[in-house]
Design a protein around this motif. Structure first.
Motif, short mmCIF file in Angstrom:
data_model
loop_
_atom_site.label_atom_id
_atom_site.label_comp_id
_atom_site.label_asym_id
_atom_site.label_seq_id
_atom_site.Cartn_x
_atom_site.Cartn_y
_atom_site.Cartn_z
N PRO A 199 53.19 52.11 56.60
CA PRO A 199 54.15 52.38 55.53
C PRO A 199 53.47 52.31 54.16
CG PRO A 199 54.97 50.71 57.05
CD PRO A 199 53.53 50.89 57.37
N ALA A 200 54.14 52.85 53.16
CA ALA A 200 53.61 52.80 51.80
C ALA A 200 53.43 51.35 51.37
CB ALA A 200 54.56 53.50 50.84
N PRO A 201 52.30 51.02 50.74
CA PRO A 201 52.09 49.65 50.27
C PRO A 201 53.08 49.26 49.20
CG PRO A 201 50.36 51.12 49.46
CD PRO A 201 51.15 51.89 50.46
N LEU A 202 53.66 50.26 48.55
CA LEU A 202 54.65 50.02 47.51
C LEU A 202 55.59 51.21 47.45
CD1 LEU A 202 54.95 47.68 45.41
CD2 LEU A 202 53.95 49.23 43.74
N ALA A 203 56.89 50.96 47.42
CA ALA A 203 57.86 52.05 47.32
C ALA A 203 57.60 52.82 46.03
CB ALA A 203 59.28 51.49 47.32
N ILE A 204 57.81 54.12 46.06
CA ILE A 204 57.52 54.94 44.89
C ILE A 204 58.32 54.49 43.68
CG2 ILE A 204 59.24 56.69 45.52
CD1 ILE A 204 55.81 57.29 43.78
N GLU A 205 59.55 54.02 43.90
CA GLU A 205 60.37 53.54 42.78
C GLU A 205 59.73 52.33 42.09
OE1 GLU A 205 62.82 55.84 45.58
OE2 GLU A 205 61.46 54.13 45.84
N GLU A 206 59.09 51.47 42.89
CA GLU A 206 58.40 50.31 42.32
C GLU A 206 57.09 50.74 41.66
OE1 GLU A 206 57.96 47.18 45.18
OE2 GLU A 206 60.00 47.44 45.94
N LEU A 207 56.45 51.73 42.23
CA LEU A 207 55.17 52.19 41.69
C LEU A 207 55.36 52.78 40.30
CD1 LEU A 207 52.19 52.46 42.66
CD2 LEU A 207 52.75 54.81 43.30
N VAL A 208 56.34 53.65 40.13
CA VAL A 208 56.53 54.30 38.83
C VAL A 208 57.15 53.36 37.81
CG1 VAL A 208 56.77 56.55 39.95
CG2 VAL A 208 58.83 55.27 39.34
N GLU A 209 57.71 52.25 38.27
CA GLU A 209 58.33 51.30 37.35
C GLU A 209 57.33 50.77 36.33
OE1 GLU A 209 61.45 48.48 38.85
OE2 GLU A 209 59.92 46.99 38.28
N VAL A 210 56.06 50.67 36.73
CA VAL A 210 55.03 50.16 35.82
C VAL A 210 54.87 51.09 34.63
CG1 VAL A 210 52.61 49.52 35.61
CG2 VAL A 210 53.85 48.99 37.71
N GLU A 211 54.71 52.40 34.91
CA GLU A 211 54.58 53.36 33.82
C GLU A 211 55.85 53.45 32.99
OE1 GLU A 211 50.87 54.43 35.91
OE2 GLU A 211 52.81 53.64 36.49
N LEU A 212 56.99 53.38 33.64
CA LEU A 212 58.25 53.41 32.89
C LEU A 212 58.35 52.24 31.92
CD1 LEU A 212 60.79 54.43 35.70
CD2 LEU A 212 60.14 55.80 33.71
N ALA A 213 57.86 51.07 32.34
CA ALA A 213 57.87 49.90 31.45
C ALA A 213 57.01 50.15 30.22
CB ALA A 213 57.39 48.67 32.21
#
Length: 313
Positions: A253-267
């Protein structure tokens, strides 16, 4: 397909990462089958020289030419505004994609990546700091969220291309759930931003240029302990590749859900908007889709001037 049998393609050789990844990939037993460089940063002939140096069989004239030669594309474009364009042919062909940090500098591109993954594409990427050895070791302590007090995480060089590492390290320590970002002020040439999680926890990132290089660092305070964390840069890339390659091969499985991954850039994007609006709190889910965010093309110009000073106008 065994992840050891993956054929890897490198797209855009702009940054130091392709050179740094190659020895690690070879040591881990992976084949880099093809390269493509769009010429945004490097002069003509750079890709051919790179391929000769590392024994890569194919130098492609376009990303479309590379698609059938590889199973996964590693996109290293310095201009992050090109990431969606570079990834699209691979996604449409059902190939896996790693997108180097920063994933994107605006909400629109991050949303496209999210939609692709929700539609079945295998995409991951971002900063190696989120899952670096030191962050994993601290997380393994199992400290309950309710014992959290505060964290300060920082690095130098610039606010986004490099600064995203600080946001990622804080995100790795605290986990997902960032809801607001707020500009606090500027000290010593760096800007400080507060991130607020949905459960009320808070952390601060300090990013921007300093007189000298600073390591990636974190000061973490909980109810019962204080920890200073400094990353070992020699371990970053191997830790990242070990985490992502089984997923890119379709084995895990993905090591991190895409929603959590993009959250960093969104922050980080919300933090920039807060600065521009005088320090008001910006919710990540309220960033306007047409907000320009961070300009990848402008950054690429400055990056090229640093890498090749003779090209400076």
């Amino acid at each position: 397909m065994s992840h050891k049998n993956l054929r890897i393609g490198l797209v855009d050789l702009d940054t130091s990462h392709p050179n740094s990844f190659m020895p690690v990939l070879k040591e881990m037993g992976y084949e880099v089958a093809a390269v493509f460089d769009g010429g945004v940063i490097n002069p003509e002939g750079y890709a051919e020289k790179f391929a000769r140096e590392f024994g890569i069989a194919h130098v492609c004239g376009s990303v479309e030419e590379m698609v059938d030669l590889v199973d996964v594309a590693f996109i290293h474009s310095c201009d992050w505004d090109l990431h969606v364009e570079r990834a699209r042919p691979f996604v449409e062909a059902g190939k896996a994609v790693f997108i180097d940090k920063p994933l994107a500098g605006n909400v629109r591109d991050l949303r496209q990546m999210t939609e692709w993954v929700r539609g079945g594409a295998r995409i991951t990427g971002g900063s190696s700091l989120r899952n670096c050895v030191e962050v994993r070791e601290w997380k393994a302590l199992g400290i309950p969220k309710e014992e959290w007090v505060f964290a300060l995480v920082g690095c130098a060089v610039d606010e986004f291309n490099y600064g995203i590492h600080a946001y990622s390290m804080l995100h790795g320590l605290m986990g997902p759930g960032v809801r607001h970002a707020r500009y606090l002020g500027t000290g010593g040439g760096q800007r400080q931003f507060e991130l607020v999680w949905e459960d009320g926890r808070r952390g601060v990132v300090s990013v921007g240029k300093t007189a000298g290089y600073l390591p990636f660092y974190a000061n973490v305070v909980t109810q019962k302990r204080v920890d200073y964390i400094k990353s070992d840069n020699t371990k970053l890339y191997r830790a990242l590749l070990e985490t992502i390659l089984p997923y890119l091969a379709g084995e895990e499985p993905a090591p991190l859900a895409i929603e959590e991954l993009v959250e960093v850039e969104l922050a980080a994007i919300a933090a920039k908007l807060s600065y521009e609006q005088g320090g008001v709190s910006i919710a990540l889910n309220e960033i306007p889709e047409d907000y320009a965010g961070y300009d990848g093309a402008a950054f690429a110009v400055s990056y090229k001037e640093l890498k090749y000073p003779a090209t400076k106008a």
